[in-house]
Design an enzyme around this catalytic site. Structure first.
Site, PDB file in Angstrom:
ATOM      1  N   ASP A 188       2.867   0.390  -1.778  1.00 27.68           N
ATOM      2  CA  ASP A 188       1.559   0.568  -2.400  1.00 27.68           C
ATOM      3  C   ASP A 188       0.714   1.395  -1.436  1.00 27.68           C
ATOM      4  O   ASP A 188       1.205   1.875  -0.413  1.00 27.68           O
ATOM      5  CB  ASP A 188       0.920  -0.774  -2.770  1.00 27.68           C
ATOM      6  CG  ASP A 188       0.387  -1.559  -1.575  1.00 27.68           C
ATOM      7  OD1 ASP A 188       0.599  -1.152  -0.405  1.00 27.68           O
ATOM      8  OD2 ASP A 188      -0.263  -2.592  -1.807  1.00 27.68           O
TER       9      ASP A 188
ATOM     10  N   PHE B  58       6.799  -2.099   1.071  1.00 27.30           N
ATOM     11  CA  PHE B  58       5.665  -2.032   1.986  1.00 27.30           C
ATOM     12  C   PHE B  58       4.351  -2.208   1.223  1.00 27.30           C
ATOM     13  O   PHE B  58       4.119  -1.516   0.229  1.00 27.30           O
ATOM     14  CB  PHE B  58       5.636  -0.674   2.697  1.00 27.30           C
ATOM     15  CG  PHE B  58       6.917  -0.325   3.395  1.00 27.30           C
ATOM     16  CD1 PHE B  58       7.080  -0.600   4.739  1.00 27.30           C
ATOM     17  CD2 PHE B  58       7.965   0.281   2.712  1.00 27.30           C
ATOM     18  CE1 PHE B  58       8.262  -0.277   5.399  1.00 27.30           C
ATOM     19  CE2 PHE B  58       9.146   0.613   3.349  1.00 27.30           C
ATOM     20  CZ  PHE B  58       9.298   0.325   4.700  1.00 27.30           C
ATOM     21  N   CYS B  59       3.518  -3.112   1.708  1.00 26.60           N
ATOM     22  CA  CYS B  59       2.146  -3.229   1.215  1.00 26.60           C
ATOM     23  C   CYS B  59       1.276  -3.603   2.408  1.00 26.60           C
ATOM     24  O   CYS B  59       1.713  -3.464   3.549  1.00 26.60           O
ATOM     25  CB  CYS B  59       2.031  -4.227   0.061  1.00 26.60           C
ATOM     26  SG  CYS B  59       2.246  -5.964   0.470  1.00 26.60           S
ATOM     27  N   GLY B  60       0.086  -4.082   2.198  1.00 26.99           N
ATOM     28  CA  GLY B  60      -0.811  -4.388   3.308  1.00 26.99           C
ATOM     29  C   GLY B  60      -0.301  -5.500   4.203  1.00 26.99           C
ATOM     30  O   GLY B  60      -0.272  -5.381   5.425  1.00 26.99           O
TER      31      GLY B  60
ATOM     32  N   GLY C  16       1.786  -3.154   6.287  1.00 25.45           N
ATOM     33  CA  GLY C  16       1.226  -2.026   7.019  1.00 25.45           C
ATOM     34  C   GLY C  16      -0.007  -2.376   7.834  1.00 25.45           C
ATOM     35  O   GLY C  16      -0.335  -1.681   8.787  1.00 25.45           O
TER      36      GLY C  16
END
Length: 141
Positions: free
Chosen positions: A14, A70-72, A114
């Site tokens: 994202d 992958f995201c926050g 991330g």
């Protein structure tokens, strides 16, 4: 099925995981991996739930053996991907946990955040996860 033995992996991110995904993807490609990236581009990145469904569907449909997402925080994309059949996802924040997810838990999708994961750590976690199979590495624990 495209396997890690043949150096194939599918990835998606994202907006919050996009920069980390780019670092990890470049690292893998530099090391001979065929990376299929389902993230359209930086300006059109889907929210974590859509990216999770996208990457998880490739595992659920038997197209890929392993995936990276992958995201926050890694948690949202992990939850979304885990809703699909045959997806066994893990969130990792260390190399040991990434390796353990594959070796002891049989996970086939690794989610990273991330916000918390530096590029070199993400690269090392991807290497550990992708190069470990169920049952490998127990002597390291």
């Amino acid at each position: 099925m495209l396997t890690t033995k043949d150096k194939h992996v599918v990835v998606a991110a994202d907006f919050a995981g996009y920069p980390l995904k780019e670092y990890v993807k470049a690292h893998l490609e530099k090391n001979g991996w065929q990376v299929i990236d389902l993230t359209p581009d930086k300006d059109a990145t889907p929210m974590y739930h859509r990216a999770g469904f996208l990457v998880g569907s490739k595992i659920a449909e038997g197209e890929f053996e392993k995936a990276l997402a992958f995201c926050g925080t890694g948690m949202g994309i992990h939850v979304a991907a885990s809703k699909l059949p045959h997806v066994h996802a893990a969130v990792a924040e260390s190399v040991r946990s990434a390796k353990r997810a594959a070796a002891a838990n049989g996970c086939n999708l690794l989610a990273m955040g991330g916000f918390w994961t530096a590029p070199r750590l993400g690269q090392a976690m991807a290497d550990a996860f992708l190069q470990t199979n169920l049952g490998d590495g127990y002597e390291d624990w």
